[in-house]
Design a protein around this motif. Structure first.
Motif, PDB file in Angstrom:
ATOM      1  N   GLY A   1       0.802  -1.201   0.000  1.00 32.74           N
ATOM      2  CA  GLY A   1       0.000   0.000   0.000  1.00 32.74           C
ATOM      3  C   GLY A   1       0.840   1.257   0.000  1.00 32.74           C
ATOM      4  N   ASP A   2       2.165   1.131   0.120  1.00 33.49           N
ATOM      5  CA  ASP A   2       3.012   2.323   0.109  1.00 33.49           C
ATOM      6  C   ASP A   2       3.089   2.925  -1.283  1.00 33.49           C
ATOM      7  OD1 ASP A   2       3.631   2.295   2.780  1.00 33.49           O
ATOM      8  OD2 ASP A   2       5.495   1.160   2.514  1.00 33.49           O
ATOM      9  N   LYS A   3       3.450   4.210  -1.319  1.00 34.53           N
ATOM     10  CA  LYS A   3       3.677   4.873  -2.601  1.00 34.53           C
ATOM     11  C   LYS A   3       4.955   4.335  -3.203  1.00 34.53           C
ATOM     12  CE  LYS A   3       1.193   8.978  -1.328  1.00 34.53           C
ATOM     13  NZ  LYS A   3       1.196  10.382  -1.043  1.00 34.53           N
ATOM     14  N   TYR A   4       5.000   4.326  -4.526  1.00 39.21           N
ATOM     15  CA  TYR A   4       6.163   3.767  -5.209  1.00 39.21           C
ATOM     16  C   TYR A   4       7.450   4.498  -4.851  1.00 39.21           C
ATOM     17  CZ  TYR A   4       3.154   0.805  -8.024  1.00 39.21           C
ATOM     18  OH  TYR A   4       2.266  -0.142  -8.439  1.00 39.21           O
ATOM     19  N   LYS A   5       7.368   5.792  -4.561  1.00 39.30           N
ATOM     20  CA  LYS A   5       8.573   6.542  -4.208  1.00 39.30           C
ATOM     21  C   LYS A   5       9.192   6.026  -2.915  1.00 39.30           C
ATOM     22  CE  LYS A   5       7.782  10.779  -6.677  1.00 39.30           C
ATOM     23  NZ  LYS A   5       8.267  12.111  -6.742  1.00 39.30           N
ATOM     24  N   LYS A   6       8.365   5.415  -2.052  1.00 37.71           N
ATOM     25  CA  LYS A   6       8.884   4.873  -0.787  1.00 37.71           C
ATOM     26  C   LYS A   6       9.531   3.504  -0.978  1.00 37.71           C
ATOM     27  CE  LYS A   6       5.833   7.072   2.565  1.00 37.71           C
ATOM     28  NZ  LYS A   6       4.867   6.802   3.640  1.00 37.71           N
ATOM     29  N   ILE A   7       9.137   2.818  -2.037  1.00 44.36           N
ATOM     30  CA  ILE A   7       9.657   1.465  -2.277  1.00 44.36           C
ATOM     31  C   ILE A   7      10.945   1.586  -3.084  1.00 44.36           C
ATOM     32  CG2 ILE A   7       9.179  -0.781  -3.298  1.00 44.36           C
ATOM     33  CD1 ILE A   7       6.188  -0.094  -3.112  1.00 44.36           C
ATOM     34  N   LYS A   8      12.060   1.366  -2.425  1.00 46.32           N
ATOM     35  CA  LYS A   8      13.357   1.480  -3.098  1.00 46.32           C
ATOM     36  C   LYS A   8      14.238   0.337  -2.669  1.00 46.32           C
ATOM     37  CE  LYS A   8      13.124   6.439  -3.466  1.00 46.32           C
ATOM     38  NZ  LYS A   8      13.676   7.699  -3.117  1.00 46.32           N
ATOM     39  N   PRO A   9      15.014  -0.233  -3.488  1.00 42.21           N
ATOM     40  CA  PRO A   9      14.964  -0.050  -4.934  1.00 42.21           C
ATOM     41  C   PRO A   9      13.861  -0.899  -5.559  1.00 42.21           C
ATOM     42  CG  PRO A   9      16.667  -1.619  -4.398  1.00 42.21           C
ATOM     43  CD  PRO A   9      16.068  -1.143  -3.086  1.00 42.21           C
ATOM     44  N   VAL A  10      13.466  -0.517  -6.751  1.00 41.97           N
ATOM     45  CA  VAL A  10      12.529  -1.320  -7.537  1.00 41.97           C
ATOM     46  C   VAL A  10      13.388  -2.217  -8.425  1.00 41.97           C
ATOM     47  CG1 VAL A  10      10.730  -1.303  -9.295  1.00 41.97           C
ATOM     48  CG2 VAL A  10      10.755   0.462  -7.521  1.00 41.97           C
ATOM     49  N   ILE A  11      13.152  -3.513  -8.348  1.00 37.72           N
ATOM     50  CA  ILE A  11      13.952  -4.463  -9.121  1.00 37.72           C
ATOM     51  C   ILE A  11      13.024  -5.219 -10.060  1.00 37.72           C
ATOM     52  CG2 ILE A  11      15.469  -6.474  -9.004  1.00 37.72           C
ATOM     53  CD1 ILE A  11      16.266  -5.482  -6.181  1.00 37.72           C
ATOM     54  N   LEU A  12      13.323  -5.120 -11.345  1.00 37.00           N
ATOM     55  CA  LEU A  12      12.539  -5.815 -12.365  1.00 37.00           C
ATOM     56  C   LEU A  12      13.392  -6.953 -12.894  1.00 37.00           C
ATOM     57  CD1 LEU A  12      11.744  -2.413 -13.657  1.00 37.00           C
ATOM     58  CD2 LEU A  12       9.872  -3.991 -13.254  1.00 37.00           C
ATOM     59  N   ILE A  13      12.885  -8.178 -12.766  1.00 38.42           N
ATOM     60  CA  ILE A  13      13.626  -9.357 -13.208  1.00 38.42           C
ATOM     61  C   ILE A  13      12.896  -9.958 -14.401  1.00 38.42           C
ATOM     62  CG2 ILE A  13      14.486 -11.633 -12.564  1.00 38.42           C
ATOM     63  CD1 ILE A  13      14.458 -10.605  -9.630  1.00 38.42           C
ATOM     64  N   ASN A  14      13.602 -10.039 -15.509  1.00 31.58           N
ATOM     65  CA  ASN A  14      13.047 -10.590 -16.746  1.00 31.58           C
ATOM     66  C   ASN A  14      13.745 -11.919 -17.016  1.00 31.58           C
ATOM     67  OD1 ASN A  14      11.553  -8.053 -17.887  1.00 31.58           O
ATOM     68  ND2 ASN A  14      13.551  -7.333 -17.201  1.00 31.58           N
ATOM     69  N   ILE A  15      13.022 -13.003 -16.872  1.00 34.76           N
ATOM     70  CA  ILE A  15      13.582 -14.327 -17.167  1.00 34.76           C
ATOM     71  C   ILE A  15      13.035 -14.719 -18.527  1.00 34.76           C
ATOM     72  CG2 ILE A  15      13.749 -16.731 -16.438  1.00 34.76           C
ATOM     73  CD1 ILE A  15      13.280 -15.705 -13.549  1.00 34.76           C
TER      74      ILE A  15
END
Length: 185
Positions: free
Chosen positions: A1-15
């Motif tokens: 429920g947090d804002k994206y700016k609070k979620i750090k780091p954002v990690i995108l994993i593409n398999i």
């Protein structure tokens, strides 16, 4: 429920089950840098990871790290690697047991089979479309080549007729070239 700016780091994993990057490594982490200052990382809160399974398979993994163990399980191409990964990690063994339990469910197996058949159909359709496009290109290229060859032959015949002293109107009637075209020969 947090804002994206609070979620750090954002990690995108593409398999990926195909290769997308022109680098030899199967695992690549990307960064976003400033165009004029390549050494300056602009957005360090977002990391993109690309894991390319065909490169992983070719690397002949020895399961020297946790990532390789997980990829052996995710890829599931080589049972021997999965067994090695299970021996190296209790978590991998638990995950494998859970996968086997899920896949033992008849409905899930049927869905999985349908998915595999759909993927094979897609590959077959792409291959067929490619072949059709390739054949159409060859036919079009051949027709264009024949037209060019025919035109060159017509011009050569008209040139010989002109050099032999035949009148322009007769040459034009026989070759279907305009008198202007014949004058340029």
């Amino acid at each position: 429920g947090d804002k994206y700016k609070k979620i750090k780091p954002v990690i995108l994993i593409n398999i990926l089950n195909y290769n997308i990057l022109d680098v030899p490594e199967y695992h690549t982490e990307t960064v976003t840098v400033a165009k004029e200052h390549k050494d300056y990382e602009v957005i360090n809160e977002v990391k993109y990871h690309f894991i390319e399974l065909p490169k992983f398979r070719k690397s002949k993994p020895e399961l020297a790290n946790e990532l390789e163990c997980w990829l052996a399980l995710i890829d599931s191409e080589d049972r021997r690697l999965i067994e090695m990964a299970k021996k190296k990690s209790e978590i991998i063994e638990e995950a494998n047991d859970e996968i086997e339990k899920i896949l033992s469910d008849e409905e899930i197996r049927a869905l999985n089979l349908r998915l595999q058949l759909w993927e094979m159909d897609q590959e077959s359709a792409k291959s067929y479309a490619y072949e059709q496009g390739e054949n159409a290109g060859k036919i079009k290229g051949r027709a264009e080549g024949e037209d060019i060859g025919e035109r060159k032959a017509t011009i050569e015949i008209a040139r010989k007729m002109k050099n032999s002293g035949m009148n322009m109107e007769t040459i034009s009637n026989i070759t279907k070239l305009t008198e202007e075209e014949i004058k340029k020969l």
